[in-house]
Structure formats: C-alpha cells, structure tokens
Write an enzyme that holds these catalytic residues in place. Sequence first.
Site, PDB file in Angstrom:
ATOM      1  N   LYS A 243      31.851  18.880  38.641  1.00  0.00           N
ATOM      2  CA  LYS A 243      30.211  18.656  38.062  1.00  0.00           C
ATOM      3  C   LYS A 243      29.732  19.245  39.426  1.00  0.00           C
ATOM      4  O   LYS A 243      30.068  19.444  40.970  1.00  0.00           O
ATOM      5  CB  LYS A 243      29.814  17.424  37.858  1.00  0.00           C
ATOM      6  CG  LYS A 243      31.376  17.188  36.220  1.00  0.00           C
ATOM      7  CD  LYS A 243      30.806  16.116  35.330  1.00  0.00           C
ATOM      8  CE  LYS A 243      31.506  16.230  34.093  1.00  0.00           C
ATOM      9  NZ  LYS A 243      31.216  14.768  33.140  1.00  0.00           N
ATOM     10  N   ARG A 282      38.863  12.431  34.329  1.00  0.00           N
ATOM     11  CA  ARG A 282      39.302  12.993  33.691  1.00  0.00           C
ATOM     12  C   ARG A 282      39.264  14.439  34.151  1.00  0.00           C
ATOM     13  O   ARG A 282      38.285  14.702  35.208  1.00  0.00           O
ATOM     14  CB  ARG A 282      38.033  13.351  32.023  1.00  0.00           C
ATOM     15  CG  ARG A 282      38.365  14.534  31.232  1.00  0.00           C
ATOM     16  CD  ARG A 282      37.291  14.169  30.163  1.00  0.00           C
ATOM     17  NE  ARG A 282      37.091  15.672  29.290  1.00  0.00           N
ATOM     18  CZ  ARG A 282      36.774  16.767  29.994  1.00  0.00           C
ATOM     19  NH1 ARG A 282      35.713  16.663  30.996  1.00  0.00           N
ATOM     20  NH2 ARG A 282      36.207  17.622  28.862  1.00  0.00           N
TER      21      ARG A 282
HETATM   22  N1  PMM Z   1      32.297  16.121  30.893  1.00  0.00           N
HETATM   23  C1  PMM Z   1      32.275  17.131  29.784  1.00  0.00           C
HETATM   24  C2  PMM Z   1      32.905  16.783  29.036  1.00  0.00           C
HETATM   25  N2  PMM Z   1      33.916  15.990  28.022  1.00  0.00           N
HETATM   26  N3  PMM Z   1      34.116  14.397  27.735  1.00  0.00           N
HETATM   27  C3  PMM Z   1      34.426  12.775  28.894  1.00  0.00           C
HETATM   28  N4  PMM Z   1      34.891  11.513  28.307  1.00  0.00           N
HETATM   29  N5  PMM Z   1      33.865  12.714  30.172  1.00  0.00           N
HETATM   30  C4  PMM Z   1      32.684  13.392  30.489  1.00  0.00           C
HETATM   31  O1  PMM Z   1      32.570  13.048  32.407  1.00  0.00           O
HETATM   32  C5  PMM Z   1      33.350  14.702  30.108  1.00  0.00           C
HETATM   33  C6  PMM Z   1      33.800  14.787  28.976  1.00  0.00           C
HETATM   34  C7  PMM Z   1      31.671  18.453  30.521  1.00  0.00           C
HETATM   35  O2  PMM Z   1      32.150  18.792  31.520  1.00  0.00           O
HETATM   36  P1  PMM Z   1      33.602  19.813  31.459  1.00  0.00           P
HETATM   37  O3  PMM Z   1      32.454  21.342  30.327  1.00  0.00           O
HETATM   38  O4  PMM Z   1      34.758  20.334  32.243  1.00  0.00           O
HETATM   39  O5  PMM Z   1      34.557  20.205  29.868  1.00  0.00           O
END
Ligand code: PMM
Length: 306
Positions: A243, A282
């Site tokens: 991030k 994640r």
């Molecule tokens: N961050 C993103 C997308 N989905 N879901 C959860 N549970 N927690 C998060 O911090 C989260 C998520 C955004 O990041 P990405 O674009 O790399 O998926």
Amino acid sequence: MDSLAAAPGTGPATSPLPILRKPRPAAKFEDLPTDRTLVMGILNVTPDSFSDGGKHETADSAIAAGLRMFYAGADIIDVGGESTRPGAEDVSPEEEQRRVLPVIQALVKAGALVSIDTTHASTATAALDAGAAIINDISGLSIEPEMAELVATSKVPYILTHRRGDARTMNSLAEYTDVAAEVVAELAGVRDKLYAAGVSQEQIIVDPGLGFAKNDAHNWELLRNLDRLESLGHKVLVGASRKRFLGSLLTEAGKAAVPEERDAATAAITAIVAARGAWAVRVHNVRPSLDAVKVASRLAAAHTTH
Ligand code: PMM
C-alpha cells in the site's frame, strides 16, 4: 502460454502448467491451520487495481496466477473483480461476475480455499455458488446492507473492513482524533447490524482497512494498536500489502517506492502482526509473508532459560 510463466509477485513459476494438476477435494474454512497467522493471496481480476491491475486480462492468466499462489502455500486466495483504489469507477455486478466466476470455479476445483472480494450481495451469492467460502466486503455493509442477510443465511465467514465513504470520497474522510478508538467504535456499530441480522460472533473477521479513509500516520497508528482491534473479540485480518504508505516510507531521492518494491516492507509487517496474533494477512507476494509467519511462530515457541 506466456501468462503461465510470469506470476505477478510469486517469482518464476516452478511448474509450467500448474493448471493441469489433479483436482483436490474442496478445501474447508474449518480445516485452516489455527496455530499460526494465515496468508491470503490477492488475485485482482481487474484492469485497474493499484498493484496488480491489468495483469490478468484473461481468466486463464488469472487462474494460473491464483494456482501459483496456492501451490506456493497461500492458505486462502482472495478473488476480486472490482478495483477499490481511490477514485476507481464502479463496476456492474454482471461485469464483476463475468470476471471472477470462472476464476473461482477453477481455483476451487484445484482445492484452493477462495474468498470473494466484493461489495455486491449478488456477486457474493454467485461466488458462493461457484465454491467460494468467505465473503470479503470492503464496504462494511455500506453499499448493500442486504449483504448482512446473505452472511446470516449462508453462515460463511465475513470479513468486515473499516472504511468511510466510497472509492471516490474516502480520501476526504480521513479525519480522526483517536483513529484506533474511532475505527473500533465504527466497526462495532456495523458488527451490531450483523448480529441483528443473525450473524454469529465466530463468522466475523475484522480488518482495520489500511488506506481506506486513512492517511499514512493513521495506518501506522492502527498497526501499532492492533490489540485494540482484537479487543472486539473477533479474528483480525491485516491488509498492508504494497500500500501507498509503504511506498512513502521507502521514498528515496524524493521518489516513492513503486508497488513491486514494497514486498520486503510488507513481509516485515506480516512478521510483526503475526507476532501480535493477527489471524491473517492479505498479500500480493505470498512466499515472503509465509516465511515471515514462520519466523514469528518459531520465535514465539523459543525457550527462555531465565
Ligand atoms: N485492500 C484492498 C482490497 N481489498 N480487503 C480487505 N479485507 N482488506 C484490505 O486491506 C483490502 C481488501 C486494496 O488493495 P488491492 O487493490 O491490492 O486489492
């Protein structure tokens, strides 16, 4: 077949055709290890996610990337068809399902445990029908409150992420006096709506929502105060991977590190939150976080002689 050779974030593929391995029995949430932090691999089947957007233009390349994460040891594969980056355009549930369903079906068939990253109840329903076992809703019920009914009736685990506003408005809502206290209180409010719909305590996994209506300082403060989130009495999932706050931390000569350069810092966060008892992380690059979890587990098991 090029798409099978270069996995995003997982290094070179060890098997040229992982897709051809034999199907395994369907994985179950109840069978996940409980003695260590779990690693959830991120699979964005989107043209515009901030880190891996646009890498999987076909279902086949997304499936291959998901399988590589699975064979690298990911405990869960989180499949999403809508970008959550600030300012992202909405995707219709129909388009979202067109992107994710074939990918979910193939990963489940191979034996992976899959979560569906969606804010739409209809997509979550279709994903569960396709074999997904967890709902990951970054809107915290704010887009489709009927998601609560679905979680109650399906009895699947639900990842409740803290966010204010939506992809367009969240950056302007990052105002807190005590970010940890406010995030905990706001999560508790949504949790109570889930309880009112009949969802049970064990079904709920809470997530601080790093980067969702949070600036860099808020993200660090939340990570430092993870125990306050744990005090809600649910499993905790942390999504720090690649991030922007890590990009700013790693700035060199005035230039923030690009997403692919943030994996070592991501793994460092995994080690720290694993040592503090997070249920799962994640991440885009599964292997370094699996190693970080091993370090945290081994350290916790070490003897003290005095
Ligand atoms: N961050 C993103 C997308 N989905 N879901 C959860 N549970 N927690 C998060 O911090 C989260 C998520 C955004 O990041 P990405 O674009 O790399 O998926």
